[in-house]
Design an enzyme around this catalytic site. Structure first.
Site, mmCIF file in Angstrom:
data_model
loop_
_atom_site.group_PDB
_atom_site.id
_atom_site.type_symbol
_atom_site.label_atom_id
_atom_site.label_comp_id
_atom_site.label_asym_id
_atom_site.label_seq_id
_atom_site.Cartn_x
_atom_site.Cartn_y
_atom_site.Cartn_z
ATOM 1 N N HIS A 16 -19.899 8.127 -7.069
ATOM 2 C CA HIS A 16 -18.826 7.765 -5.859
ATOM 3 C C HIS A 16 -17.999 8.985 -5.322
ATOM 4 O O HIS A 16 -18.126 9.991 -6.115
ATOM 5 C CB HIS A 16 -18.125 6.415 -6.289
ATOM 6 C CG HIS A 16 -17.099 6.705 -6.996
ATOM 7 N ND1 HIS A 16 -15.998 5.874 -7.022
ATOM 8 C CD2 HIS A 16 -16.686 7.854 -8.006
ATOM 9 C CE1 HIS A 16 -14.984 6.210 -7.961
ATOM 10 N NE2 HIS A 16 -15.325 7.451 -8.571
ATOM 11 N N CYS A 35 -11.285 13.546 -6.822
ATOM 12 C CA CYS A 35 -12.057 12.623 -6.376
ATOM 13 C C CYS A 35 -12.556 12.367 -4.869
ATOM 14 O O CYS A 35 -13.417 11.696 -4.705
ATOM 15 C CB CYS A 35 -11.406 11.240 -6.948
ATOM 16 S SG CYS A 35 -11.196 11.157 -8.506
ATOM 17 N N HIS A 41 -19.040 12.395 -7.639
ATOM 18 C CA HIS A 41 -19.182 12.554 -8.770
ATOM 19 C C HIS A 41 -19.317 11.273 -9.620
ATOM 20 O O HIS A 41 -19.592 10.335 -8.951
ATOM 21 C CB HIS A 41 -17.869 13.176 -9.617
ATOM 22 C CG HIS A 41 -16.565 11.781 -9.065
ATOM 23 N ND1 HIS A 41 -16.092 11.981 -8.108
ATOM 24 C CD2 HIS A 41 -15.967 11.226 -10.083
ATOM 25 C CE1 HIS A 41 -14.980 10.950 -8.169
ATOM 26 N NE2 HIS A 41 -14.963 10.335 -9.185
ATOM 27 N N HIS A 43 -19.616 8.339 -12.900
ATOM 28 C CA HIS A 43 -19.187 7.518 -14.151
ATOM 29 C C HIS A 43 -19.960 7.036 -15.089
ATOM 30 O O HIS A 43 -20.954 6.232 -14.298
ATOM 31 C CB HIS A 43 -17.742 6.694 -13.670
ATOM 32 C CG HIS A 43 -16.602 7.309 -12.975
ATOM 33 N ND1 HIS A 43 -15.704 8.115 -13.859
ATOM 34 C CD2 HIS A 43 -16.075 7.345 -11.657
ATOM 35 C CE1 HIS A 43 -14.980 8.681 -12.588
ATOM 36 N NE2 HIS A 43 -15.230 7.990 -11.471
ATOM 37 N N ASP A 81 -26.569 0.591 -10.826
ATOM 38 C CA ASP A 81 -27.166 1.631 -11.845
ATOM 39 C C ASP A 81 -27.903 2.569 -11.244
ATOM 40 O O ASP A 81 -28.745 2.528 -10.350
ATOM 41 C CB ASP A 81 -27.872 1.010 -12.961
ATOM 42 C CG ASP A 81 -28.230 1.753 -14.286
ATOM 43 O OD1 ASP A 81 -27.212 2.772 -14.498
ATOM 44 O OD2 ASP A 81 -29.196 1.966 -14.875
ATOM 45 N N HIS A 82 -27.280 3.847 -11.407
ATOM 46 C CA HIS A 82 -27.862 5.201 -10.856
ATOM 47 C C HIS A 82 -27.859 5.135 -9.199
ATOM 48 O O HIS A 82 -29.002 5.483 -8.397
ATOM 49 C CB HIS A 82 -29.444 5.468 -11.279
ATOM 50 C CG HIS A 82 -29.418 5.903 -12.829
ATOM 51 N ND1 HIS A 82 -28.847 5.032 -13.649
ATOM 52 C CD2 HIS A 82 -29.445 7.396 -13.108
ATOM 53 C CE1 HIS A 82 -29.007 5.620 -14.779
ATOM 54 N NE2 HIS A 82 -29.334 6.897 -14.501
ATOM 55 N N GLU A 125 -13.552 2.657 -16.480
ATOM 56 C CA GLU A 125 -14.216 3.826 -15.580
ATOM 57 C C GLU A 125 -14.332 5.179 -16.300
ATOM 58 O O GLU A 125 -15.394 5.720 -16.143
ATOM 59 C CB GLU A 125 -13.393 3.858 -14.219
ATOM 60 C CG GLU A 125 -13.915 4.797 -13.218
ATOM 61 C CD GLU A 125 -13.040 4.929 -12.047
ATOM 62 O OE1 GLU A 125 -13.194 4.692 -10.917
ATOM 63 O OE2 GLU A 125 -11.866 5.124 -12.188
HETATM 64 NI NI NI Z 1 -14.007 8.446 -9.780
#
Ligand code: NI
Length: 149
Positions: A16, A35, A41, A43, A81-82, A125
Site C-alpha cells: 500500500h 509511507c 511498501h 506489510h 493477499d499479494h 500491521e
Molecule cells: Ni504501511
C-alpha cells in the site's frame, strides 16, 4: 450466562501507499512521511477475528469454525493477499490506513456471518501497530483518514 469467545488468526501480505488526493504532494509527504513513498511498501498483515456463539453452548450452541475460516478466506485473504490495497475499489476514495482497513474487514465479514456472531476484528500491521474494531450491525463504521509509522 457466561459465554466465552474464540479468536482465529489469519494472515495476508499486501502492498500500500498512504496518499490522499485531497492534499498536495507536499502535504501528503508531511502527513504520511515515508509511507507516502510513490513506490509503496508492503506489510505482513495479521487479522484476528473474534467470534462468539449466538446460542449458549449448554443449548447446543457453538461457532462453526470451518464456516468462519471459509468466510475469512473468501472475503478477506483472497481479496487482499499479494494485492496492492490502493487498487481495491473500496479504497478508491480513502487512504489505506490500518484504521480504514480494519473497518473494511469488519464490513466484509459481518454481512457473511450469523447475526451477532462477530465480536471484534483486530489487525496487526507492524510490530508496533495494532488496530481493532468492535462495531455492531446497526452501527455503520465511520471511515476516516489517519496515518501510521
Ligand atoms: Ni504501511
Amino acid at each position: 450466562m457466561a459465554q466465552a469467545s474464540v479468536t482465529r488468526r489469519y494472515r495476508f501480505c499486501a502492498a500500500h501507499r498512504l496518499h490522499t488526493d485531497h492534499l498536495s504532494p507536499q502535504e501528503n509527504q508531511a502527513v504520511f512521511g515515508k509511507c507516502n513513498n510513490p513506490n509503496g511498501h508492503g506489510h505482513n498483515y495479521v487479522v484476528l477475528v473474534t467470534v462468539k456463539s449466538t446460542v449458549p453452548i449448554a443449548n447446543g450452541g457453538g461457532v462453526d469454525l470451518e464456516r468462519l475460516d471459509r468466510t475469512v478466506t473468501d472475503q478477506v485473504v483472497r481479496r487482499f493477499d499479494h494485492h496492492d490495497l490502493n487498487r481495491d475499489p473500496k479504497f478508491a476514495d480513502r487512504t489505506t490506513t490500518g484504521e480504514n482497513l480494519v473497518l473494511l474487514i469488519w464490513d466484509l465479514l459481518v454481512k457473511c456471518l450469523p447475526v451477532g456472531q462477530l465480536e471484534k476484528v483486530g489487525l496487526i500491521e507492524t510490530r508496533d501497530n495494532y488496530f481493532e474494531y468492535a462495531g455492531s450491525m446497526s452501527q455503520a463504521p465511520v471511515l476516516r483518514e489517519g496515518h501510521h509509522g
